[in-house]
Enzyme design. Structure first.
Site, PDB file in Angstrom:
ATOM      1  N   GLU A 177       0.220  -1.280  -0.105  1.00 41.38           N
ATOM      2  CA  GLU A 177      -0.085  -0.239  -0.086  1.00 41.38           C
ATOM      3  C   GLU A 177       0.832   1.197  -0.239  1.00 41.38           C
ATOM      4  O   GLU A 177       1.593   1.549   0.992  1.00 41.38           O
ATOM      5  CB  GLU A 177      -0.670   0.415   1.385  1.00 41.38           C
ATOM      6  CG  GLU A 177      -1.813   1.568   1.292  1.00 41.38           C
ATOM      7  CD  GLU A 177      -2.776   0.996   2.708  1.00 41.38           C
ATOM      8  OE1 GLU A 177      -2.711   0.665   3.615  1.00 41.38           O
ATOM      9  OE2 GLU A 177      -3.594   2.199   2.626  1.00 41.38           O
ATOM     10  N   LYS A 219      -2.623  -1.761  -3.066  1.00 39.86           N
ATOM     11  CA  LYS A 219      -3.387  -1.690  -2.593  1.00 39.86           C
ATOM     12  C   LYS A 219      -3.314  -0.166  -2.661  1.00 39.86           C
ATOM     13  O   LYS A 219      -2.578   0.711  -2.052  1.00 39.86           O
ATOM     14  CB  LYS A 219      -3.150  -1.632  -0.831  1.00 39.86           C
ATOM     15  CG  LYS A 219      -4.554  -0.669  -0.493  1.00 39.86           C
ATOM     16  CD  LYS A 219      -5.675  -0.772   1.234  1.00 39.86           C
ATOM     17  CE  LYS A 219      -6.142  -0.145   1.693  1.00 39.86           C
ATOM     18  NZ  LYS A 219      -7.290  -0.454   3.109  1.00 39.86           N
TER      19      LYS A 219
HETATM   20  P1  13P Z   1      -9.056   4.149   5.335  1.00 43.07           P
HETATM   21  O1  13P Z   1     -10.181   3.712   3.697  1.00 43.07           O
HETATM   22  O2  13P Z   1      -9.687   4.927   5.987  1.00 43.07           O
HETATM   23  O3  13P Z   1      -8.157   5.132   4.045  1.00 43.07           O
HETATM   24  O4  13P Z   1      -7.827   3.422   5.588  1.00 43.07           O
HETATM   25  C1  13P Z   1      -7.518   2.309   4.912  1.00 43.07           C
HETATM   26  C2  13P Z   1      -6.252   1.530   5.076  1.00 43.07           C
HETATM   27  O5  13P Z   1      -6.056   0.782   5.496  1.00 43.07           O
HETATM   28  C3  13P Z   1      -4.965   3.290   4.910  1.00 43.07           C
HETATM   29  O6  13P Z   1      -4.297   1.794   5.879  1.00 43.07           O
END
Ligand code: 13P
Length: 334
Positions: A177, A219
């Site tokens: 991510e 992600k």
């Molecule tokens: P949000 O969808 O609130 O951005 O959180 C997702 C997430 O896992 C951030 O690391």
């Protein structure tokens, strides 16, 4: 664990019409969310809240996995059933957040780098034993007049690649991510440039570190106007720019991409995903891994009566999962 098993987990995470619920807030972040609705952030309240979310009836209709925090992975329902057991019985894959959060990057004011690699091999072994099938590591890329530096992007992507390789060694699917933050007054073109540079660097690093893309999930953040930009791109523009950026940077062998919500409203997060899935052919399925856009409404309801509002809050969780599940198929209607 074989390569086939990693691929199987990744495919199961991307089951059509399903997405991931992110409930992996660290205790610090959870306290912030609880403070916002006037709940004390005790271990028992965090446990009860996560039990409410994870025992939502029929959640697996639209949810393939849930990302947990270390504390949550070790917790059980009030009746004593481990959360991981509840999830596996419901057909929801347990995931775990394994990074230790961002710290300032020395020498580059405004830039941060995510820590957590030291000791990660042993932690992953334990997480696998506890039932985790996938793991998340969040890198944070902030945009300002000076940021991000190339060094920031490179340092974060290098860490993501090292974490991803360690996950696969432990038989765990890495969910990589790199979040480009929505904060700032930059326009959507700047967000595009930064996201493109970040994804290019990320997939270069994953390649250098022998990470198997077929057993990896991305992600991603969407390509958006900064929160304080006077000109806000509309749904079609966001969907078009995000897809174009992903298509030019993400290899087709990746089994899927899920999005974070990153401060978008519930409806925006759903509408953007839906619009992308209505835009013709793509090399990978696109779904969601929302935290706030899955939980905000439910947390508010639950906070008003923690014991009495469980079913009501769960209805909201289900409704958010259903809407986002439909958006993952391009079938959501406002
Ligand atoms: P949000 O969808 O609130 O951005 O959180 C997702 C997430 O896992 C951030 O690391």
């Amino acid at each position: 664990m074989s390569i086939d098993q990693l691929e199987e987990i990744a495919q199961a995470m991307m089951a059509p019409g399903k997405g991931i619920i992110a409930i992996d807030e660290s205790n610090t972040t959870c306290k912030k969310r609880f403070d916002g609705v006037g709940i004390e952030s005790t271990e028992e309240n965090r446990r009860a809240y996560r039990e409410m979310l994870l025992t939502t009836p029929k959640l697996s209709d639209h949810i393939s996995g849930a990302i947990l925090y270390d504390e949550t992975l070790r917790q059980s329902t009030k009746a004593g059933v481990p959360f991981t057991r509840v999830m596996m019985d419901a057909g929801i894959l347990p995931g775990i957040k394994v990074d230790k959060g961002p710290v300032p990057l020395a020498g580059f004011p405004g830039d941060v780098v995510t820590e957590g690699l030291d000791g990660l091999r042993d932690r992953l072994k334990e997480y696998a034993r506890l039932g985790a099938k996938f793991a998340k590591w969040r890198a944070v890329i902030a945009i300002s007049d000076e940021s991000p530096s190339g060094t920031c992007i490179e340092a974060n992507c290098h860490a993501l690649a090292r974490y991803a390789a360690l996950c696969q060694e432990a038989g765990i699917v890495p969910m990589v991510e790199p979040e480009v933050l929505i904060d700032g007054s930059h326009d959507i073109d700047i967000c595009y440039e930064v996201t493109e540079a970040t994804l290019r660097s990320l997939f270069g690093a994953l390649y250098e570190h022998n990470v198997l893309l077929e057993g990896t999930i991305l992600k991603a953040s969407m390509v958006l106007s900064g929160k304080d930009c006077p000109e806000q791109a509309d749904v079609e523009e966001v969907a078009e720019a995000t897809l174009r950026c992903l298509k030019s940077t993400v290899p087709a062998t990746l089994p899927g991409i899920v999005f974070l919500s990153g401060g978008q409203s519930d409806e925006q997060a759903t509408a953007h995903l839906n619009a992308m899935n209505q835009m013709g052919s793509k090399p990978w399925p696109l779904s969601f891994s929302y935290g706030r856009a899955m939980q905000t409404a439910a947390l508010q309801i639950w906070s008003r009566d923690m014991a009495g509002n469980v079913a009501k809050a769960q209805q909201t969780v289900y409704a958010r999962a259903r809407d986002n599940g439909l958006a993952a198929l391009g079938q959501w209607k406002k």
